[in-house]
Write a protein that holds these residues in place. Structure first.
Motif, PDB file in Angstrom:
ATOM      1  N   ARG A   1     -11.793 -61.507-138.861  1.00 36.36           N
ATOM      2  CA  ARG A   1     -11.938 -60.460-137.846  1.00 36.36           C
ATOM      3  C   ARG A   1     -11.677 -61.012-136.451  1.00 36.36           C
ATOM      4  NH1 ARG A   1     -16.220 -58.601-141.155  1.00 36.36           N
ATOM      5  NH2 ARG A   1     -17.691 -59.945-140.100  1.00 36.36           N
ATOM      6  N   TYR A   2     -11.967 -62.280-136.253  1.00 38.10           N
ATOM      7  CA  TYR A   2     -11.893 -62.895-134.930  1.00 38.10           C
ATOM      8  C   TYR A   2     -10.474 -63.283-134.518  1.00 38.10           C
ATOM      9  CZ  TYR A   2     -12.880 -66.223-131.179  1.00 38.10           C
ATOM     10  OH  TYR A   2     -12.891 -66.899-129.986  1.00 38.10           O
TER      11      TYR A   2
ATOM     12  N   ASP B   1      -5.453 -58.513-138.902  1.00 36.55           N
ATOM     13  CA  ASP B   1      -6.347 -57.354-138.969  1.00 36.55           C
ATOM     14  C   ASP B   1      -5.521 -56.100-139.224  1.00 36.55           C
ATOM     15  OD1 ASP B   1      -8.192 -55.339-138.686  1.00 36.55           O
ATOM     16  OD2 ASP B   1      -9.050 -56.117-136.835  1.00 36.55           O
TER      17      ASP B   1
ATOM     18  N   CYS C   1      -6.070 -52.901-137.089  1.00 32.99           N
ATOM     19  CA  CYS C   1      -5.651 -52.945-135.693  1.00 32.99           C
ATOM     20  C   CYS C   1      -4.167 -52.613-135.597  1.00 32.99           C
ATOM     21  CB  CYS C   1      -5.931 -54.334-135.113  1.00 32.99           C
ATOM     22  SG  CYS C   1      -5.279 -54.560-133.442  1.00 32.99           S
TER      23      CYS C   1
ATOM     24  N   GLU D   1     -15.721 -62.971-141.247  1.00 33.72           N
ATOM     25  CA  GLU D   1     -16.057 -63.146-139.836  1.00 33.72           C
ATOM     26  C   GLU D   1     -14.898 -63.815-139.082  1.00 33.72           C
ATOM     27  OE1 GLU D   1     -19.703 -64.936-137.247  1.00 33.72           O
ATOM     28  OE2 GLU D   1     -19.009 -66.157-138.930  1.00 33.72           O
TER      29      GLU D   1
ATOM     30  N   GLN E   1      -8.320 -57.182-144.753  1.00 35.10           N
ATOM     31  CA  GLN E   1      -9.068 -56.180-145.502  1.00 35.10           C
ATOM     32  C   GLN E   1      -8.585 -56.064-146.953  1.00 35.10           C
ATOM     33  OE1 GLN E   1      -7.655 -55.782-142.499  1.00 35.10           O
ATOM     34  NE2 GLN E   1      -9.111 -54.868-141.092  1.00 35.10           N
TER      35      GLN E   1
END
Length: 129
Positions: free
Chosen positions: A52-53, A10, A13, A49, A37
């Protein structure tokens, strides 16, 4: 076909980005690290999804490993003592412990050094690799 594995993380983050930087400097896995991204997720066989996890390790032949399994693959790929650590993490109960620690950290990454509100992992989504 890709020649090297891809580590997907991510990029929004700060904690994740910092962690990948530390891994690249210390562990030196032979991979390409890319923020989800900025990745072509469809060509990697990954959904946004899932990206992101958890962090993801995509092998050149398209196998995808997530979370603690991705960490194990990173360690195994690095060779030397890192691969010994990775091998130990494949064994029960270490495998279960690694999964629990990964989820604990991932679910709280926004509160860790470098973390921001953008680091908050989606709490309602649960994906098992």
């Amino acid at each position: 076909m890709r020649m090297r594995p891809v580590l997907i993380f991510d990029g929004d983050c700060g904690f994740c980005t910092m962690s990948v930087g530390v891994v690249q400097r210390l562990v030196r896995p032979p991979c390409e690290a890319v923020a989800w991204q900025h990745a072509d997720l469809a060509s990697l066989g990954v959904t946004a999804e899932r990206a992101r996890y958890e962090a993801l390790w995509v092998t050149p032949d398209g196998r995808v490993y997530g979370g603690a399994q991705a960490v194990v693959k990173i360690l195994l790929s690095a060779g030397g003592l890192w691969s010994v650590v990775g091998a130990v993490l494949t064994l029960p109960p270490m495998r279960w412990t690694a999964h629990g620690v990964y989820r604990l950290v991932a679910n709280r990454r926004g509160r860790l050094p470098g973390g921001t509100a953008a680091c908050a992992a989606p709490g309602a989504t649960r994906h098992r690799a």
